[in-house]
Design a protein around this motif. Structure first.
Motif, mmCIF file in Angstrom:
data_model
loop_
_atom_site.group_PDB
_atom_site.id
_atom_site.type_symbol
_atom_site.label_atom_id
_atom_site.label_comp_id
_atom_site.label_asym_id
_atom_site.label_seq_id
_atom_site.Cartn_x
_atom_site.Cartn_y
_atom_site.Cartn_z
ATOM 1 N N THR A 214 0.875 -1.166 0.000
ATOM 2 C CA THR A 214 0.000 0.000 0.000
ATOM 3 C C THR A 214 0.912 1.216 0.000
ATOM 4 O OG1 THR A 214 -1.736 -1.160 1.206
ATOM 5 C CG2 THR A 214 -1.820 1.239 1.225
ATOM 6 N N ILE A 215 0.660 2.139 -0.925
ATOM 7 C CA ILE A 215 1.480 3.342 -1.038
ATOM 8 C C ILE A 215 0.579 4.561 -0.911
ATOM 9 C CG2 ILE A 215 3.291 2.247 -2.401
ATOM 10 C CD1 ILE A 215 2.077 3.417 -4.922
ATOM 11 N N ALA A 216 1.137 5.634 -0.392
ATOM 12 C CA ALA A 216 0.379 6.878 -0.243
ATOM 13 C C ALA A 216 1.360 8.022 -0.041
ATOM 14 C CB ALA A 216 -0.580 6.784 0.939
ATOM 15 N N GLY A 217 0.861 9.233 -0.149
ATOM 16 C CA GLY A 217 1.654 10.413 0.128
ATOM 17 C C GLY A 217 2.078 11.167 -1.111
ATOM 18 N N VAL A 218 2.733 12.308 -0.855
ATOM 19 C CA VAL A 218 3.230 13.174 -1.915
ATOM 20 C C VAL A 218 4.697 13.456 -1.630
ATOM 21 C CG1 VAL A 218 2.969 15.400 -3.064
ATOM 22 C CG2 VAL A 218 0.957 14.244 -2.146
ATOM 23 N N PRO A 219 5.620 12.862 -2.337
ATOM 24 C CA PRO A 219 5.472 11.776 -3.301
ATOM 25 C C PRO A 219 5.143 10.472 -2.577
ATOM 26 C CG PRO A 219 7.798 12.207 -2.944
ATOM 27 C CD PRO A 219 7.037 13.243 -2.156
ATOM 28 N N ALA A 220 4.627 9.514 -3.331
ATOM 29 C CA ALA A 220 4.178 8.253 -2.739
ATOM 30 C C ALA A 220 5.340 7.479 -2.135
ATOM 31 C CB ALA A 220 3.484 7.408 -3.798
ATOM 32 N N LYS A 221 5.056 6.844 -1.011
ATOM 33 C CA LYS A 221 6.020 5.957 -0.358
ATOM 34 C C LYS A 221 5.242 4.775 0.219
ATOM 35 C CE LYS A 221 5.839 8.525 3.920
ATOM 36 N NZ LYS A 221 6.534 9.325 4.890
ATOM 37 N N ILE B 51 3.541 2.567 2.762
ATOM 38 C CA ILE B 51 3.019 2.744 4.119
ATOM 39 C C ILE B 51 2.620 1.406 4.739
ATOM 40 C CG2 ILE B 51 2.292 5.118 3.734
ATOM 41 C CD1 ILE B 51 -0.607 4.014 3.555
ATOM 42 N N SER B 52 2.540 0.351 3.916
ATOM 43 C CA SER B 52 2.206 -0.969 4.433
ATOM 44 C C SER B 52 2.700 -2.037 3.470
ATOM 45 C CB SER B 52 0.690 -1.089 4.621
ATOM 46 O OG SER B 52 0.335 -2.400 4.991
ATOM 47 N N GLN B 53 3.125 -3.158 4.022
ATOM 48 C CA GLN B 53 3.537 -4.298 3.218
ATOM 49 C C GLN B 53 2.350 -5.205 2.918
ATOM 50 O OE1 GLN B 53 6.547 -4.750 1.902
ATOM 51 N NE2 GLN B 53 7.443 -2.968 2.888
ATOM 52 N N VAL B 54 1.152 -4.671 3.030
ATOM 53 C CA VAL B 54 -0.078 -5.409 2.774
ATOM 54 C C VAL B 54 -0.809 -4.735 1.624
ATOM 55 C CG1 VAL B 54 -2.277 -6.124 3.766
ATOM 56 C CG2 VAL B 54 -0.240 -6.101 5.189
ATOM 57 N N GLY B 55 -1.175 -5.511 0.608
ATOM 58 C CA GLY B 55 -1.913 -4.975 -0.536
ATOM 59 C C GLY B 55 -3.409 -5.093 -0.337
ATOM 60 N N PRO B 56 -4.200 -4.575 -1.261
ATOM 61 C CA PRO B 56 -5.660 -4.570 -1.113
ATOM 62 C C PRO B 56 -6.293 -5.947 -0.999
ATOM 63 C CG PRO B 56 -5.006 -3.587 -3.215
ATOM 64 C CD PRO B 56 -3.766 -3.914 -2.473
ATOM 65 N N LEU B 57 -5.723 -6.962 -1.621
ATOM 66 C CA LEU B 57 -6.300 -8.303 -1.511
ATOM 67 C C LEU B 57 -6.174 -8.856 -0.099
ATOM 68 C CD1 LEU B 57 -5.264 -10.014 -4.876
ATOM 69 C CD2 LEU B 57 -7.482 -9.078 -4.226
ATOM 70 N N GLN B 58 -5.051 -8.569 0.567
ATOM 71 C CA GLN B 58 -4.888 -9.016 1.950
ATOM 72 C C GLN B 58 -5.829 -8.277 2.893
ATOM 73 O OE1 GLN B 58 -2.090 -8.353 0.082
ATOM 74 N NE2 GLN B 58 -1.059 -10.319 -0.002
ATOM 75 N N TYR B 59 -6.086 -7.000 2.652
ATOM 76 C CA TYR B 59 -7.042 -6.270 3.483
ATOM 77 C C TYR B 59 -8.421 -6.913 3.394
ATOM 78 C CZ TYR B 59 -3.934 -2.334 4.410
ATOM 79 O OH TYR B 59 -2.904 -1.547 4.835
ATOM 80 N N ARG B 60 -8.783 -7.272 2.180
ATOM 81 C CA ARG B 60 -10.080 -7.916 1.966
ATOM 82 C C ARG B 60 -10.160 -9.249 2.710
ATOM 83 N NH1 ARG B 60 -11.168 -8.748 -4.045
ATOM 84 N NH2 ARG B 60 -10.236 -6.706 -4.061
ATOM 85 N N ASP B 61 -9.067 -10.022 2.714
ATOM 86 C CA ASP B 61 -9.049 -11.330 3.363
ATOM 87 C C ASP B 61 -9.059 -11.249 4.875
ATOM 88 O OD1 ASP B 61 -9.015 -12.471 0.874
ATOM 89 O OD2 ASP B 61 -6.857 -12.825 0.847
ATOM 90 N N THR B 62 -8.475 -10.199 5.474
ATOM 91 C CA THR B 62 -8.397 -10.086 6.931
ATOM 92 C C THR B 62 -9.675 -9.570 7.557
ATOM 93 O OG1 THR B 62 -7.450 -7.866 6.784
ATOM 94 C CG2 THR B 62 -5.902 -9.727 6.905
ATOM 95 N N SER B 63 -10.616 -9.124 6.771
ATOM 96 C CA SER B 63 -11.852 -8.558 7.332
ATOM 97 C C SER B 63 -12.897 -9.617 7.646
ATOM 98 C CB SER B 63 -12.425 -7.517 6.373
ATOM 99 O OG SER B 63 -12.787 -8.132 5.142
#
Length: 142
Positions: free
Chosen positions: A120-127, A129-141
């Motif tokens: 997961t990346i965010a910010g200006v410029p992007a960096k 912020i997490s070693q977890v991608g969107p598919l893992q977020y979906r699985d942990t919920s």
């Protein structure tokens, strides 16, 4: 007979392109054909501009006010984004960069360098912020 070369097929192709352009103007999209793989999900109508040289993989979810643009010096160099990516509202990705598969880009991120997969990346410029991608977020919920 191959129907791809028939006059009727060419006329129909032109008709479809004009229809897509008209619908895109109505909804605020400027998305060229074949830029995205199958499974594109557009969350909301609004400004989305994608360079014709950009290549985005399968199952991408994209939000409003996103701009995926070319390099300032060479208009033929545009981002390459992998499969299963989430592109949040207001993301600006530009230049000759590569983003791996299963990457989430946070709202208003400015992505001007390459990143790997499952992040997961965010910010200006992007960096990162997490070693977890969107598919893992979906699985942990669960």
């Amino acid at each position: 007979m191959n129907c791809k070369h028939s006059a009727l097929a060419k006329v129909y192709t032109i008709y479809l392109r004009l229809k897509v352009r008209k619908k895109g103007r109505k909804l605020g999209f400027s998305i060229p054909p074949n830029a995205f793989g199958p499974g594109l999900s557009i969350a909301h109508a609004g400004t989305i501009v994608v360079n014709s040289n950009a290549k985005i993989g399968c199952n991408c979810r994209i939000h409003v006010c996103v701009n995926i643009g070319a390099d300032i010096n060479d208009g033929s160099k545009a981002p390459k984004i992998g499969d299963n990516c989430y592109i949040g509202p207001g993301v600006k990705a530009y230049g000759d960069i590569e983003i791996g598969s299963n990457v989430g880009m946070g709202a208003n991120a400015v992505v001007n360098k390459s990143f790997g997969s499952n992040l997961t990346i965010a910010g200006v410029p992007a960096k990162i912020i997490s070693q977890v991608g969107p598919l893992q977020y979906r699985d942990t919920s669960k």
